[in-house]
Design an enzyme around this catalytic site. Sequence first.
Site, PDB file in Angstrom:
ATOM      1  N   ARG A  33       0.852  -1.198   0.000  1.00 35.11           N
ATOM      2  CA  ARG A  33       0.000   0.000   0.000  1.00 35.11           C
ATOM      3  C   ARG A  33       0.882   1.239   0.000  1.00 35.11           C
ATOM      4  NH1 ARG A  33      -1.964   2.673   5.056  1.00 35.11           N
ATOM      5  NH2 ARG A  33      -3.557   4.220   4.500  1.00 35.11           N
ATOM      6  N   ARG A  74      -9.342  18.175   9.624  1.00 37.64           N
ATOM      7  CA  ARG A  74      -8.449  18.127  10.780  1.00 37.64           C
ATOM      8  C   ARG A  74      -8.394  19.472  11.494  1.00 37.64           C
ATOM      9  NH1 ARG A  74      -5.232  13.607  10.588  1.00 37.64           N
ATOM     10  NH2 ARG A  74      -5.135  12.502   8.604  1.00 37.64           N
ATOM     11  N   THR A 278      -6.753  -1.566   9.947  1.00 36.32           N
ATOM     12  CA  THR A 278      -6.624  -0.699  11.121  1.00 36.32           C
ATOM     13  C   THR A 278      -6.339  -1.480  12.401  1.00 36.32           C
ATOM     14  OG1 THR A 278      -8.285   0.762  10.119  1.00 36.32           O
ATOM     15  CG2 THR A 278      -7.512   1.309  12.333  1.00 36.32           C
TER      16      THR A 278
END
Length: 483
Positions: A33, A74, A278
């Site tokens: 990834r 964020r 995750t």
Amino acid sequence: MLRRTKIVATLGPATNDAETLEAIIAAGVDVVRLNFSHGVADDHIQRANLVRESAKKVGRNVSILVDLQGPKIRTEKFVDGSVTLNEGDAFILDASLDTNAGTHEHVGVTYKTLPEDVKKGDMLLLDDGRLELEVTKVEGSKIHTRVAIGGVLSNNKGINLRGGGLSAPAITEKDRKDILTAAKIGCDYLAISFPRSPDDVKQARSLLQEAGGNGGIISKIERYEALEVIDDIIKTSDGIMIARGDLGVEIGDAELPAVQKRLITAARDHNRVVITATQMMESMIQNPIPTRAEVFDVANAVLDGTDAVMLSAETAAGKHPVKVIEAVTRVCLRVEKEPEATTSSHRLNTRFERVDETIAMSAMYAANHLHVKAIIALTESGSTAMAMSRISSSIPIFALTRHDQAIGRACLYRGIHPIKLKEFFSDHATANSTAVALLKKEEHLEDGDLVIITKGDLMGSHGATNAMKIVEVGNMAEPGDTA
């Protein structure tokens, strides 16, 4: 014993050098990834080239997944780098505040229309849910909140809205530029962040194709509202990633295990791949062995039928990237011996709509009820192998193809072991004998083994698989025969 569950490893500082990259590939990485939230285009291109060189040296097929950043919702930065917020404190998220002006009273946000998406009573979750802020009122660019769960809040932490509803588009301007890089790399899969509808998936696919790319689209399921149209998103995608960080924050941790199981089942029902991601082995960022809870987490994902488990910081920045691949491999291999991991009722009571899927299902049924050593799918696109991979089995499936694109896609299919064919065979008996000889050479087969071979009468045509043949190794038709 061949592992069926695939391993996706995120690259980063811990895996930048060729030696480490070769080591993790040799240890069992199937897909790498490239996280486009970090780095620049040249970094990713160099990594992709290094991956291909390392995989060739090791002698394994490895595909490349490009993961787009998506909308960046964020906090901005604090004057002192961080603040400590206590329960009951008043705190303001201010969309008009300067980037570096955060204090104990307020902080800026990257998503400037956030005040339009929230209202009094909403719960905002910061830093993967570690802090919770209850919205008390909204005034212009300012979101006034009361701290419900406090803690240390530092620079650039993610913001989620419990229950979903943030209107940020899935494909940002940065993503559009990054898709050009993904196409240049020739990625096998493109993962899109925070899709809310099938239209987001269609847009990503269109942009990738316009850029000259042909990778499959993986939809990261991390928004509450995505669950409301999940079947449509799955059907429009080539696969999904269960991104348990943001998804868990939006729906609540207690909901996550059941949702994970439903998502894995739904993806397999629609003949799509599914990645579970995750914190799979989070403790191994620092420690050389996983916790028992992490072992159970990986094991349960395997038992549920996930195609792959994904490692993030464990391999991108962790101290033990090779050990974590070895640990995941051990768990997968052991769990895959269990009856729950080798039996399936997939599509048992449904009507097939395609000939190639019918052959795939027939081959799997025959293999699971006959003492067959392996299944060989002679394939152009890999679609027959994909259909086979939806049925749980202990029998290895080898997808033999001439096409790099099919190889790259199949690296992510559970239970499928792709092998590159160097030439095209128009003679069926020659194709059969060549495929069997190749697997004998790699010591997967020996004389006397029964093998199922699937292929098309019109070999060389995509989606044309319409034949299944059971042969005995060492006792097969000679080249020139029509079987």
